[in-house]
Design an enzyme around this catalytic site. Structure first.
Site, mmCIF file in Angstrom:
data_model
loop_
_atom_site.group_PDB
_atom_site.id
_atom_site.type_symbol
_atom_site.label_atom_id
_atom_site.label_comp_id
_atom_site.label_asym_id
_atom_site.label_seq_id
_atom_site.Cartn_x
_atom_site.Cartn_y
_atom_site.Cartn_z
ATOM 1 C CB SER A 17 -0.861 0.006 1.267
ATOM 2 O OG SER A 17 -1.456 1.271 1.439
ATOM 3 C CE1 TYR B 289 -3.765 -2.480 4.757
ATOM 4 C CE2 TYR B 289 -3.273 -0.175 4.312
ATOM 5 C CZ TYR B 289 -3.585 -1.441 3.857
ATOM 6 O OH TYR B 289 -3.716 -1.666 2.502
HETATM 7 P P1 NDP Z 1 -11.451 -5.557 -0.411
HETATM 8 O O1 NDP Z 1 -11.771 -5.458 1.040
HETATM 9 O O2 NDP Z 1 -12.376 -4.944 -1.410
HETATM 10 O O3 NDP Z 1 -11.242 -7.082 -0.817
HETATM 11 C C1 NDP Z 1 -10.449 -7.898 -0.009
HETATM 12 C C2 NDP Z 1 -10.399 -9.280 -0.612
HETATM 13 O O4 NDP Z 1 -9.554 -10.074 0.225
HETATM 14 C C3 NDP Z 1 -11.760 -9.950 -0.643
HETATM 15 O O5 NDP Z 1 -11.841 -10.779 -1.773
HETATM 16 C C4 NDP Z 1 -11.750 -10.786 0.623
HETATM 17 O O6 NDP Z 1 -12.590 -11.906 0.415
HETATM 18 C C5 NDP Z 1 -10.291 -11.196 0.684
HETATM 19 N N1 NDP Z 1 -9.808 -11.542 2.013
HETATM 20 C C6 NDP Z 1 -9.766 -10.782 3.114
HETATM 21 N N2 NDP Z 1 -9.297 -11.487 4.154
HETATM 22 C C7 NDP Z 1 -9.062 -12.730 3.685
HETATM 23 C C8 NDP Z 1 -8.603 -13.933 4.290
HETATM 24 N N3 NDP Z 1 -8.277 -13.992 5.584
HETATM 25 N N4 NDP Z 1 -8.470 -15.031 3.511
HETATM 26 C C9 NDP Z 1 -8.803 -14.988 2.202
HETATM 27 N N5 NDP Z 1 -9.226 -13.888 1.579
HETATM 28 C C10 NDP Z 1 -9.374 -12.769 2.325
HETATM 29 O O7 NDP Z 1 -9.984 -4.937 -0.549
HETATM 30 P P2 NDP Z 1 -9.166 -4.431 -1.851
HETATM 31 O O8 NDP Z 1 -9.519 -5.232 -3.013
HETATM 32 O O9 NDP Z 1 -9.280 -2.959 -1.904
HETATM 33 O O10 NDP Z 1 -7.675 -4.746 -1.346
HETATM 34 C C11 NDP Z 1 -6.840 -5.683 -1.977
HETATM 35 C C12 NDP Z 1 -5.424 -5.422 -1.515
HETATM 36 O O11 NDP Z 1 -5.043 -4.094 -1.874
HETATM 37 C C13 NDP Z 1 -5.227 -5.536 -0.008
HETATM 38 O O12 NDP Z 1 -3.994 -6.161 0.277
HETATM 39 C C14 NDP Z 1 -5.180 -4.091 0.444
HETATM 40 O O13 NDP Z 1 -4.458 -3.935 1.629
HETATM 41 C C15 NDP Z 1 -4.510 -3.440 -0.747
HETATM 42 N N6 NDP Z 1 -4.748 -2.008 -0.865
HETATM 43 C C16 NDP Z 1 -6.020 -1.535 -1.067
HETATM 44 C C17 NDP Z 1 -6.228 -0.178 -1.163
HETATM 45 C C18 NDP Z 1 -7.575 0.416 -1.379
HETATM 46 O O14 NDP Z 1 -7.713 1.656 -1.250
HETATM 47 N N7 NDP Z 1 -8.597 -0.338 -1.724
HETATM 48 C C19 NDP Z 1 -5.112 0.785 -1.060
HETATM 49 C C20 NDP Z 1 -3.825 0.166 -0.886
HETATM 50 C C21 NDP Z 1 -3.671 -1.172 -0.790
HETATM 51 P P3 NDP Z 1 -13.397 -12.732 1.528
HETATM 52 O O15 NDP Z 1 -13.998 -11.740 2.467
HETATM 53 O O16 NDP Z 1 -14.392 -13.490 0.700
HETATM 54 O O17 NDP Z 1 -12.387 -13.627 2.171
#
Ligand code: NDP
Length: 256
Positions: A135, A149
């Site tokens: 991030s 985070y």
């Molecule tokens: P979302 O919250 O929209 O999606 C998160 C995804 O991760 C979901 O598919 C969720 O699915 C899955 N997930 C969460 N915890 C687990 C777990 N324990 N095991 C398996 N799957 C898991 O987040 P984003 O798509 O925005 O984020 C994706 C990445 O990008 C992350 O690493 C985040 O830190 C990073 N990021 C995002 C930013 C943003 O502004 N959106 C900015 C900077 C970085 P489910 O609940 O079905 O398990």
């Protein structure tokens, strides 16, 4: 794209969009997340052999099973994207032990599990790419309530760089990439721990999710050590390094 690509966190957000873009390019995608219904829906929308494997990336055995399932189905893995992650809104003074454990478990241990599950396969071929999604907050203190985070994502940055240096000597065919998004319009804020829930989709300047996913497609097509998903975040990091005091004063003035 003739590649087998495992994506964690593929039921929603950046991971789901990435899976769809890669599927449209004819890559074989293996999708992992906890919610079966959402994950299956993404796989069904992709079609062409997309494999959904319900997994909790905070459980080592789930991540090992994910690698085995991908190999059983496709015979090889070319790219592994450690994308699953979770945020937090809690100021430093209020962080609990549970918050700290959750941040480490969800954002760091999960990445280590992913690396360790696929590395023996990549080493046996001296080929493959690991992409760790970090991030911009690992490099700029834009959001003080996301301190824990950002701190753990900083740890992911160093883990990623160290792995890259280690493999450079022994397995130069394996690429290790750090991917740094800025604010992306997903449900990330709603899924975060803590108080003060923020909907990233409503934040001014949030990057559309398709653009963020395209940046990951680009590092798969053109592997390199690290990439930002937007020039905005790349420039902010550059400015923070040059003028830390002025930058922090500006961010602080916006908190009031
Ligand atoms: P979302 O919250 O929209 O999606 C998160 C995804 O991760 C979901 O598919 C969720 O699915 C899955 N997930 C969460 N915890 C687990 C777990 N324990 N095991 C398996 N799957 C898991 O987040 P984003 O798509 O925005 O984020 C994706 C990445 O990008 C992350 O690493 C985040 O830190 C990073 N990021 C995002 C930013 C943003 O502004 N959106 C900015 C900077 C970085 P489910 O609940 O079905 O398990």
């Amino acid at each position: 794209m003739d590649k087998v690509i495992v994506i964690t966190g593929a039921s929603a957000g950046i991971g789901a969009e990435l899976a769809k873009q890669l599927g449209a390019m004819d890559a074989k995608v293996v999708l992992a997340a906890r919610r079966k219904k959402e994950l299956d829906a993404v796989a069904a929308a992709i079609g062409n052999d997309a494999l959904a494997v319900v997994s909790d990336v905070t459980k080592r055995q789930d991540v090992e099973h994910l690698a085995k399932a991908a190999l059983a189905r496709f015979g090889r893995i070319d790219v592994w994207v450690n994308n699953a992650g979770r945020g937090i809104s809690r100021s430093v003074g209020e962080l609990t032990d549970d918050d700290l454990d959750a941040m480490w478990r969800d954002n760091m241990k999960s990445v280590v599990y992913g690396i360790q599950a696929v590395l023996p396969h990549f080493k046996s071929r001296n080929e493959g790419q690991i992409i760790n999604v970090s991030s911009g907050l690992s490099r700029v203190p834009f959001a003080p309530v996301r301190a824990a985070y950002g701190a753990v994502k900083s740890a992911v940055n160093m883990l990623t760089a160290s792995l890259r240096v280690e493999l450079r000597a022994t397995h130069p065919g394996i690429h290790v990439t750090l991917l740094l998004p800025g604010v992306v319009a997903t449900e990330f804020g709603l899924n975060s721990l803590g108080s003060g829930i923020v909907d990233n989709r409503k934040l001014p300047g949030a990057q559309p999710v398709d653009a963020a996913a395209r940046a990951i497609v680009d590092v798969i097509e053109n592997p390199r050590p690290e990439a930002y998903t937007s020039s905005f975040i790349a420039e902010a990091v550059g400015r923070y390094q040059r003028e830390p005091d002025a930058f922090e004063a500006e961010v602080a003035s916006r908190q009031r």
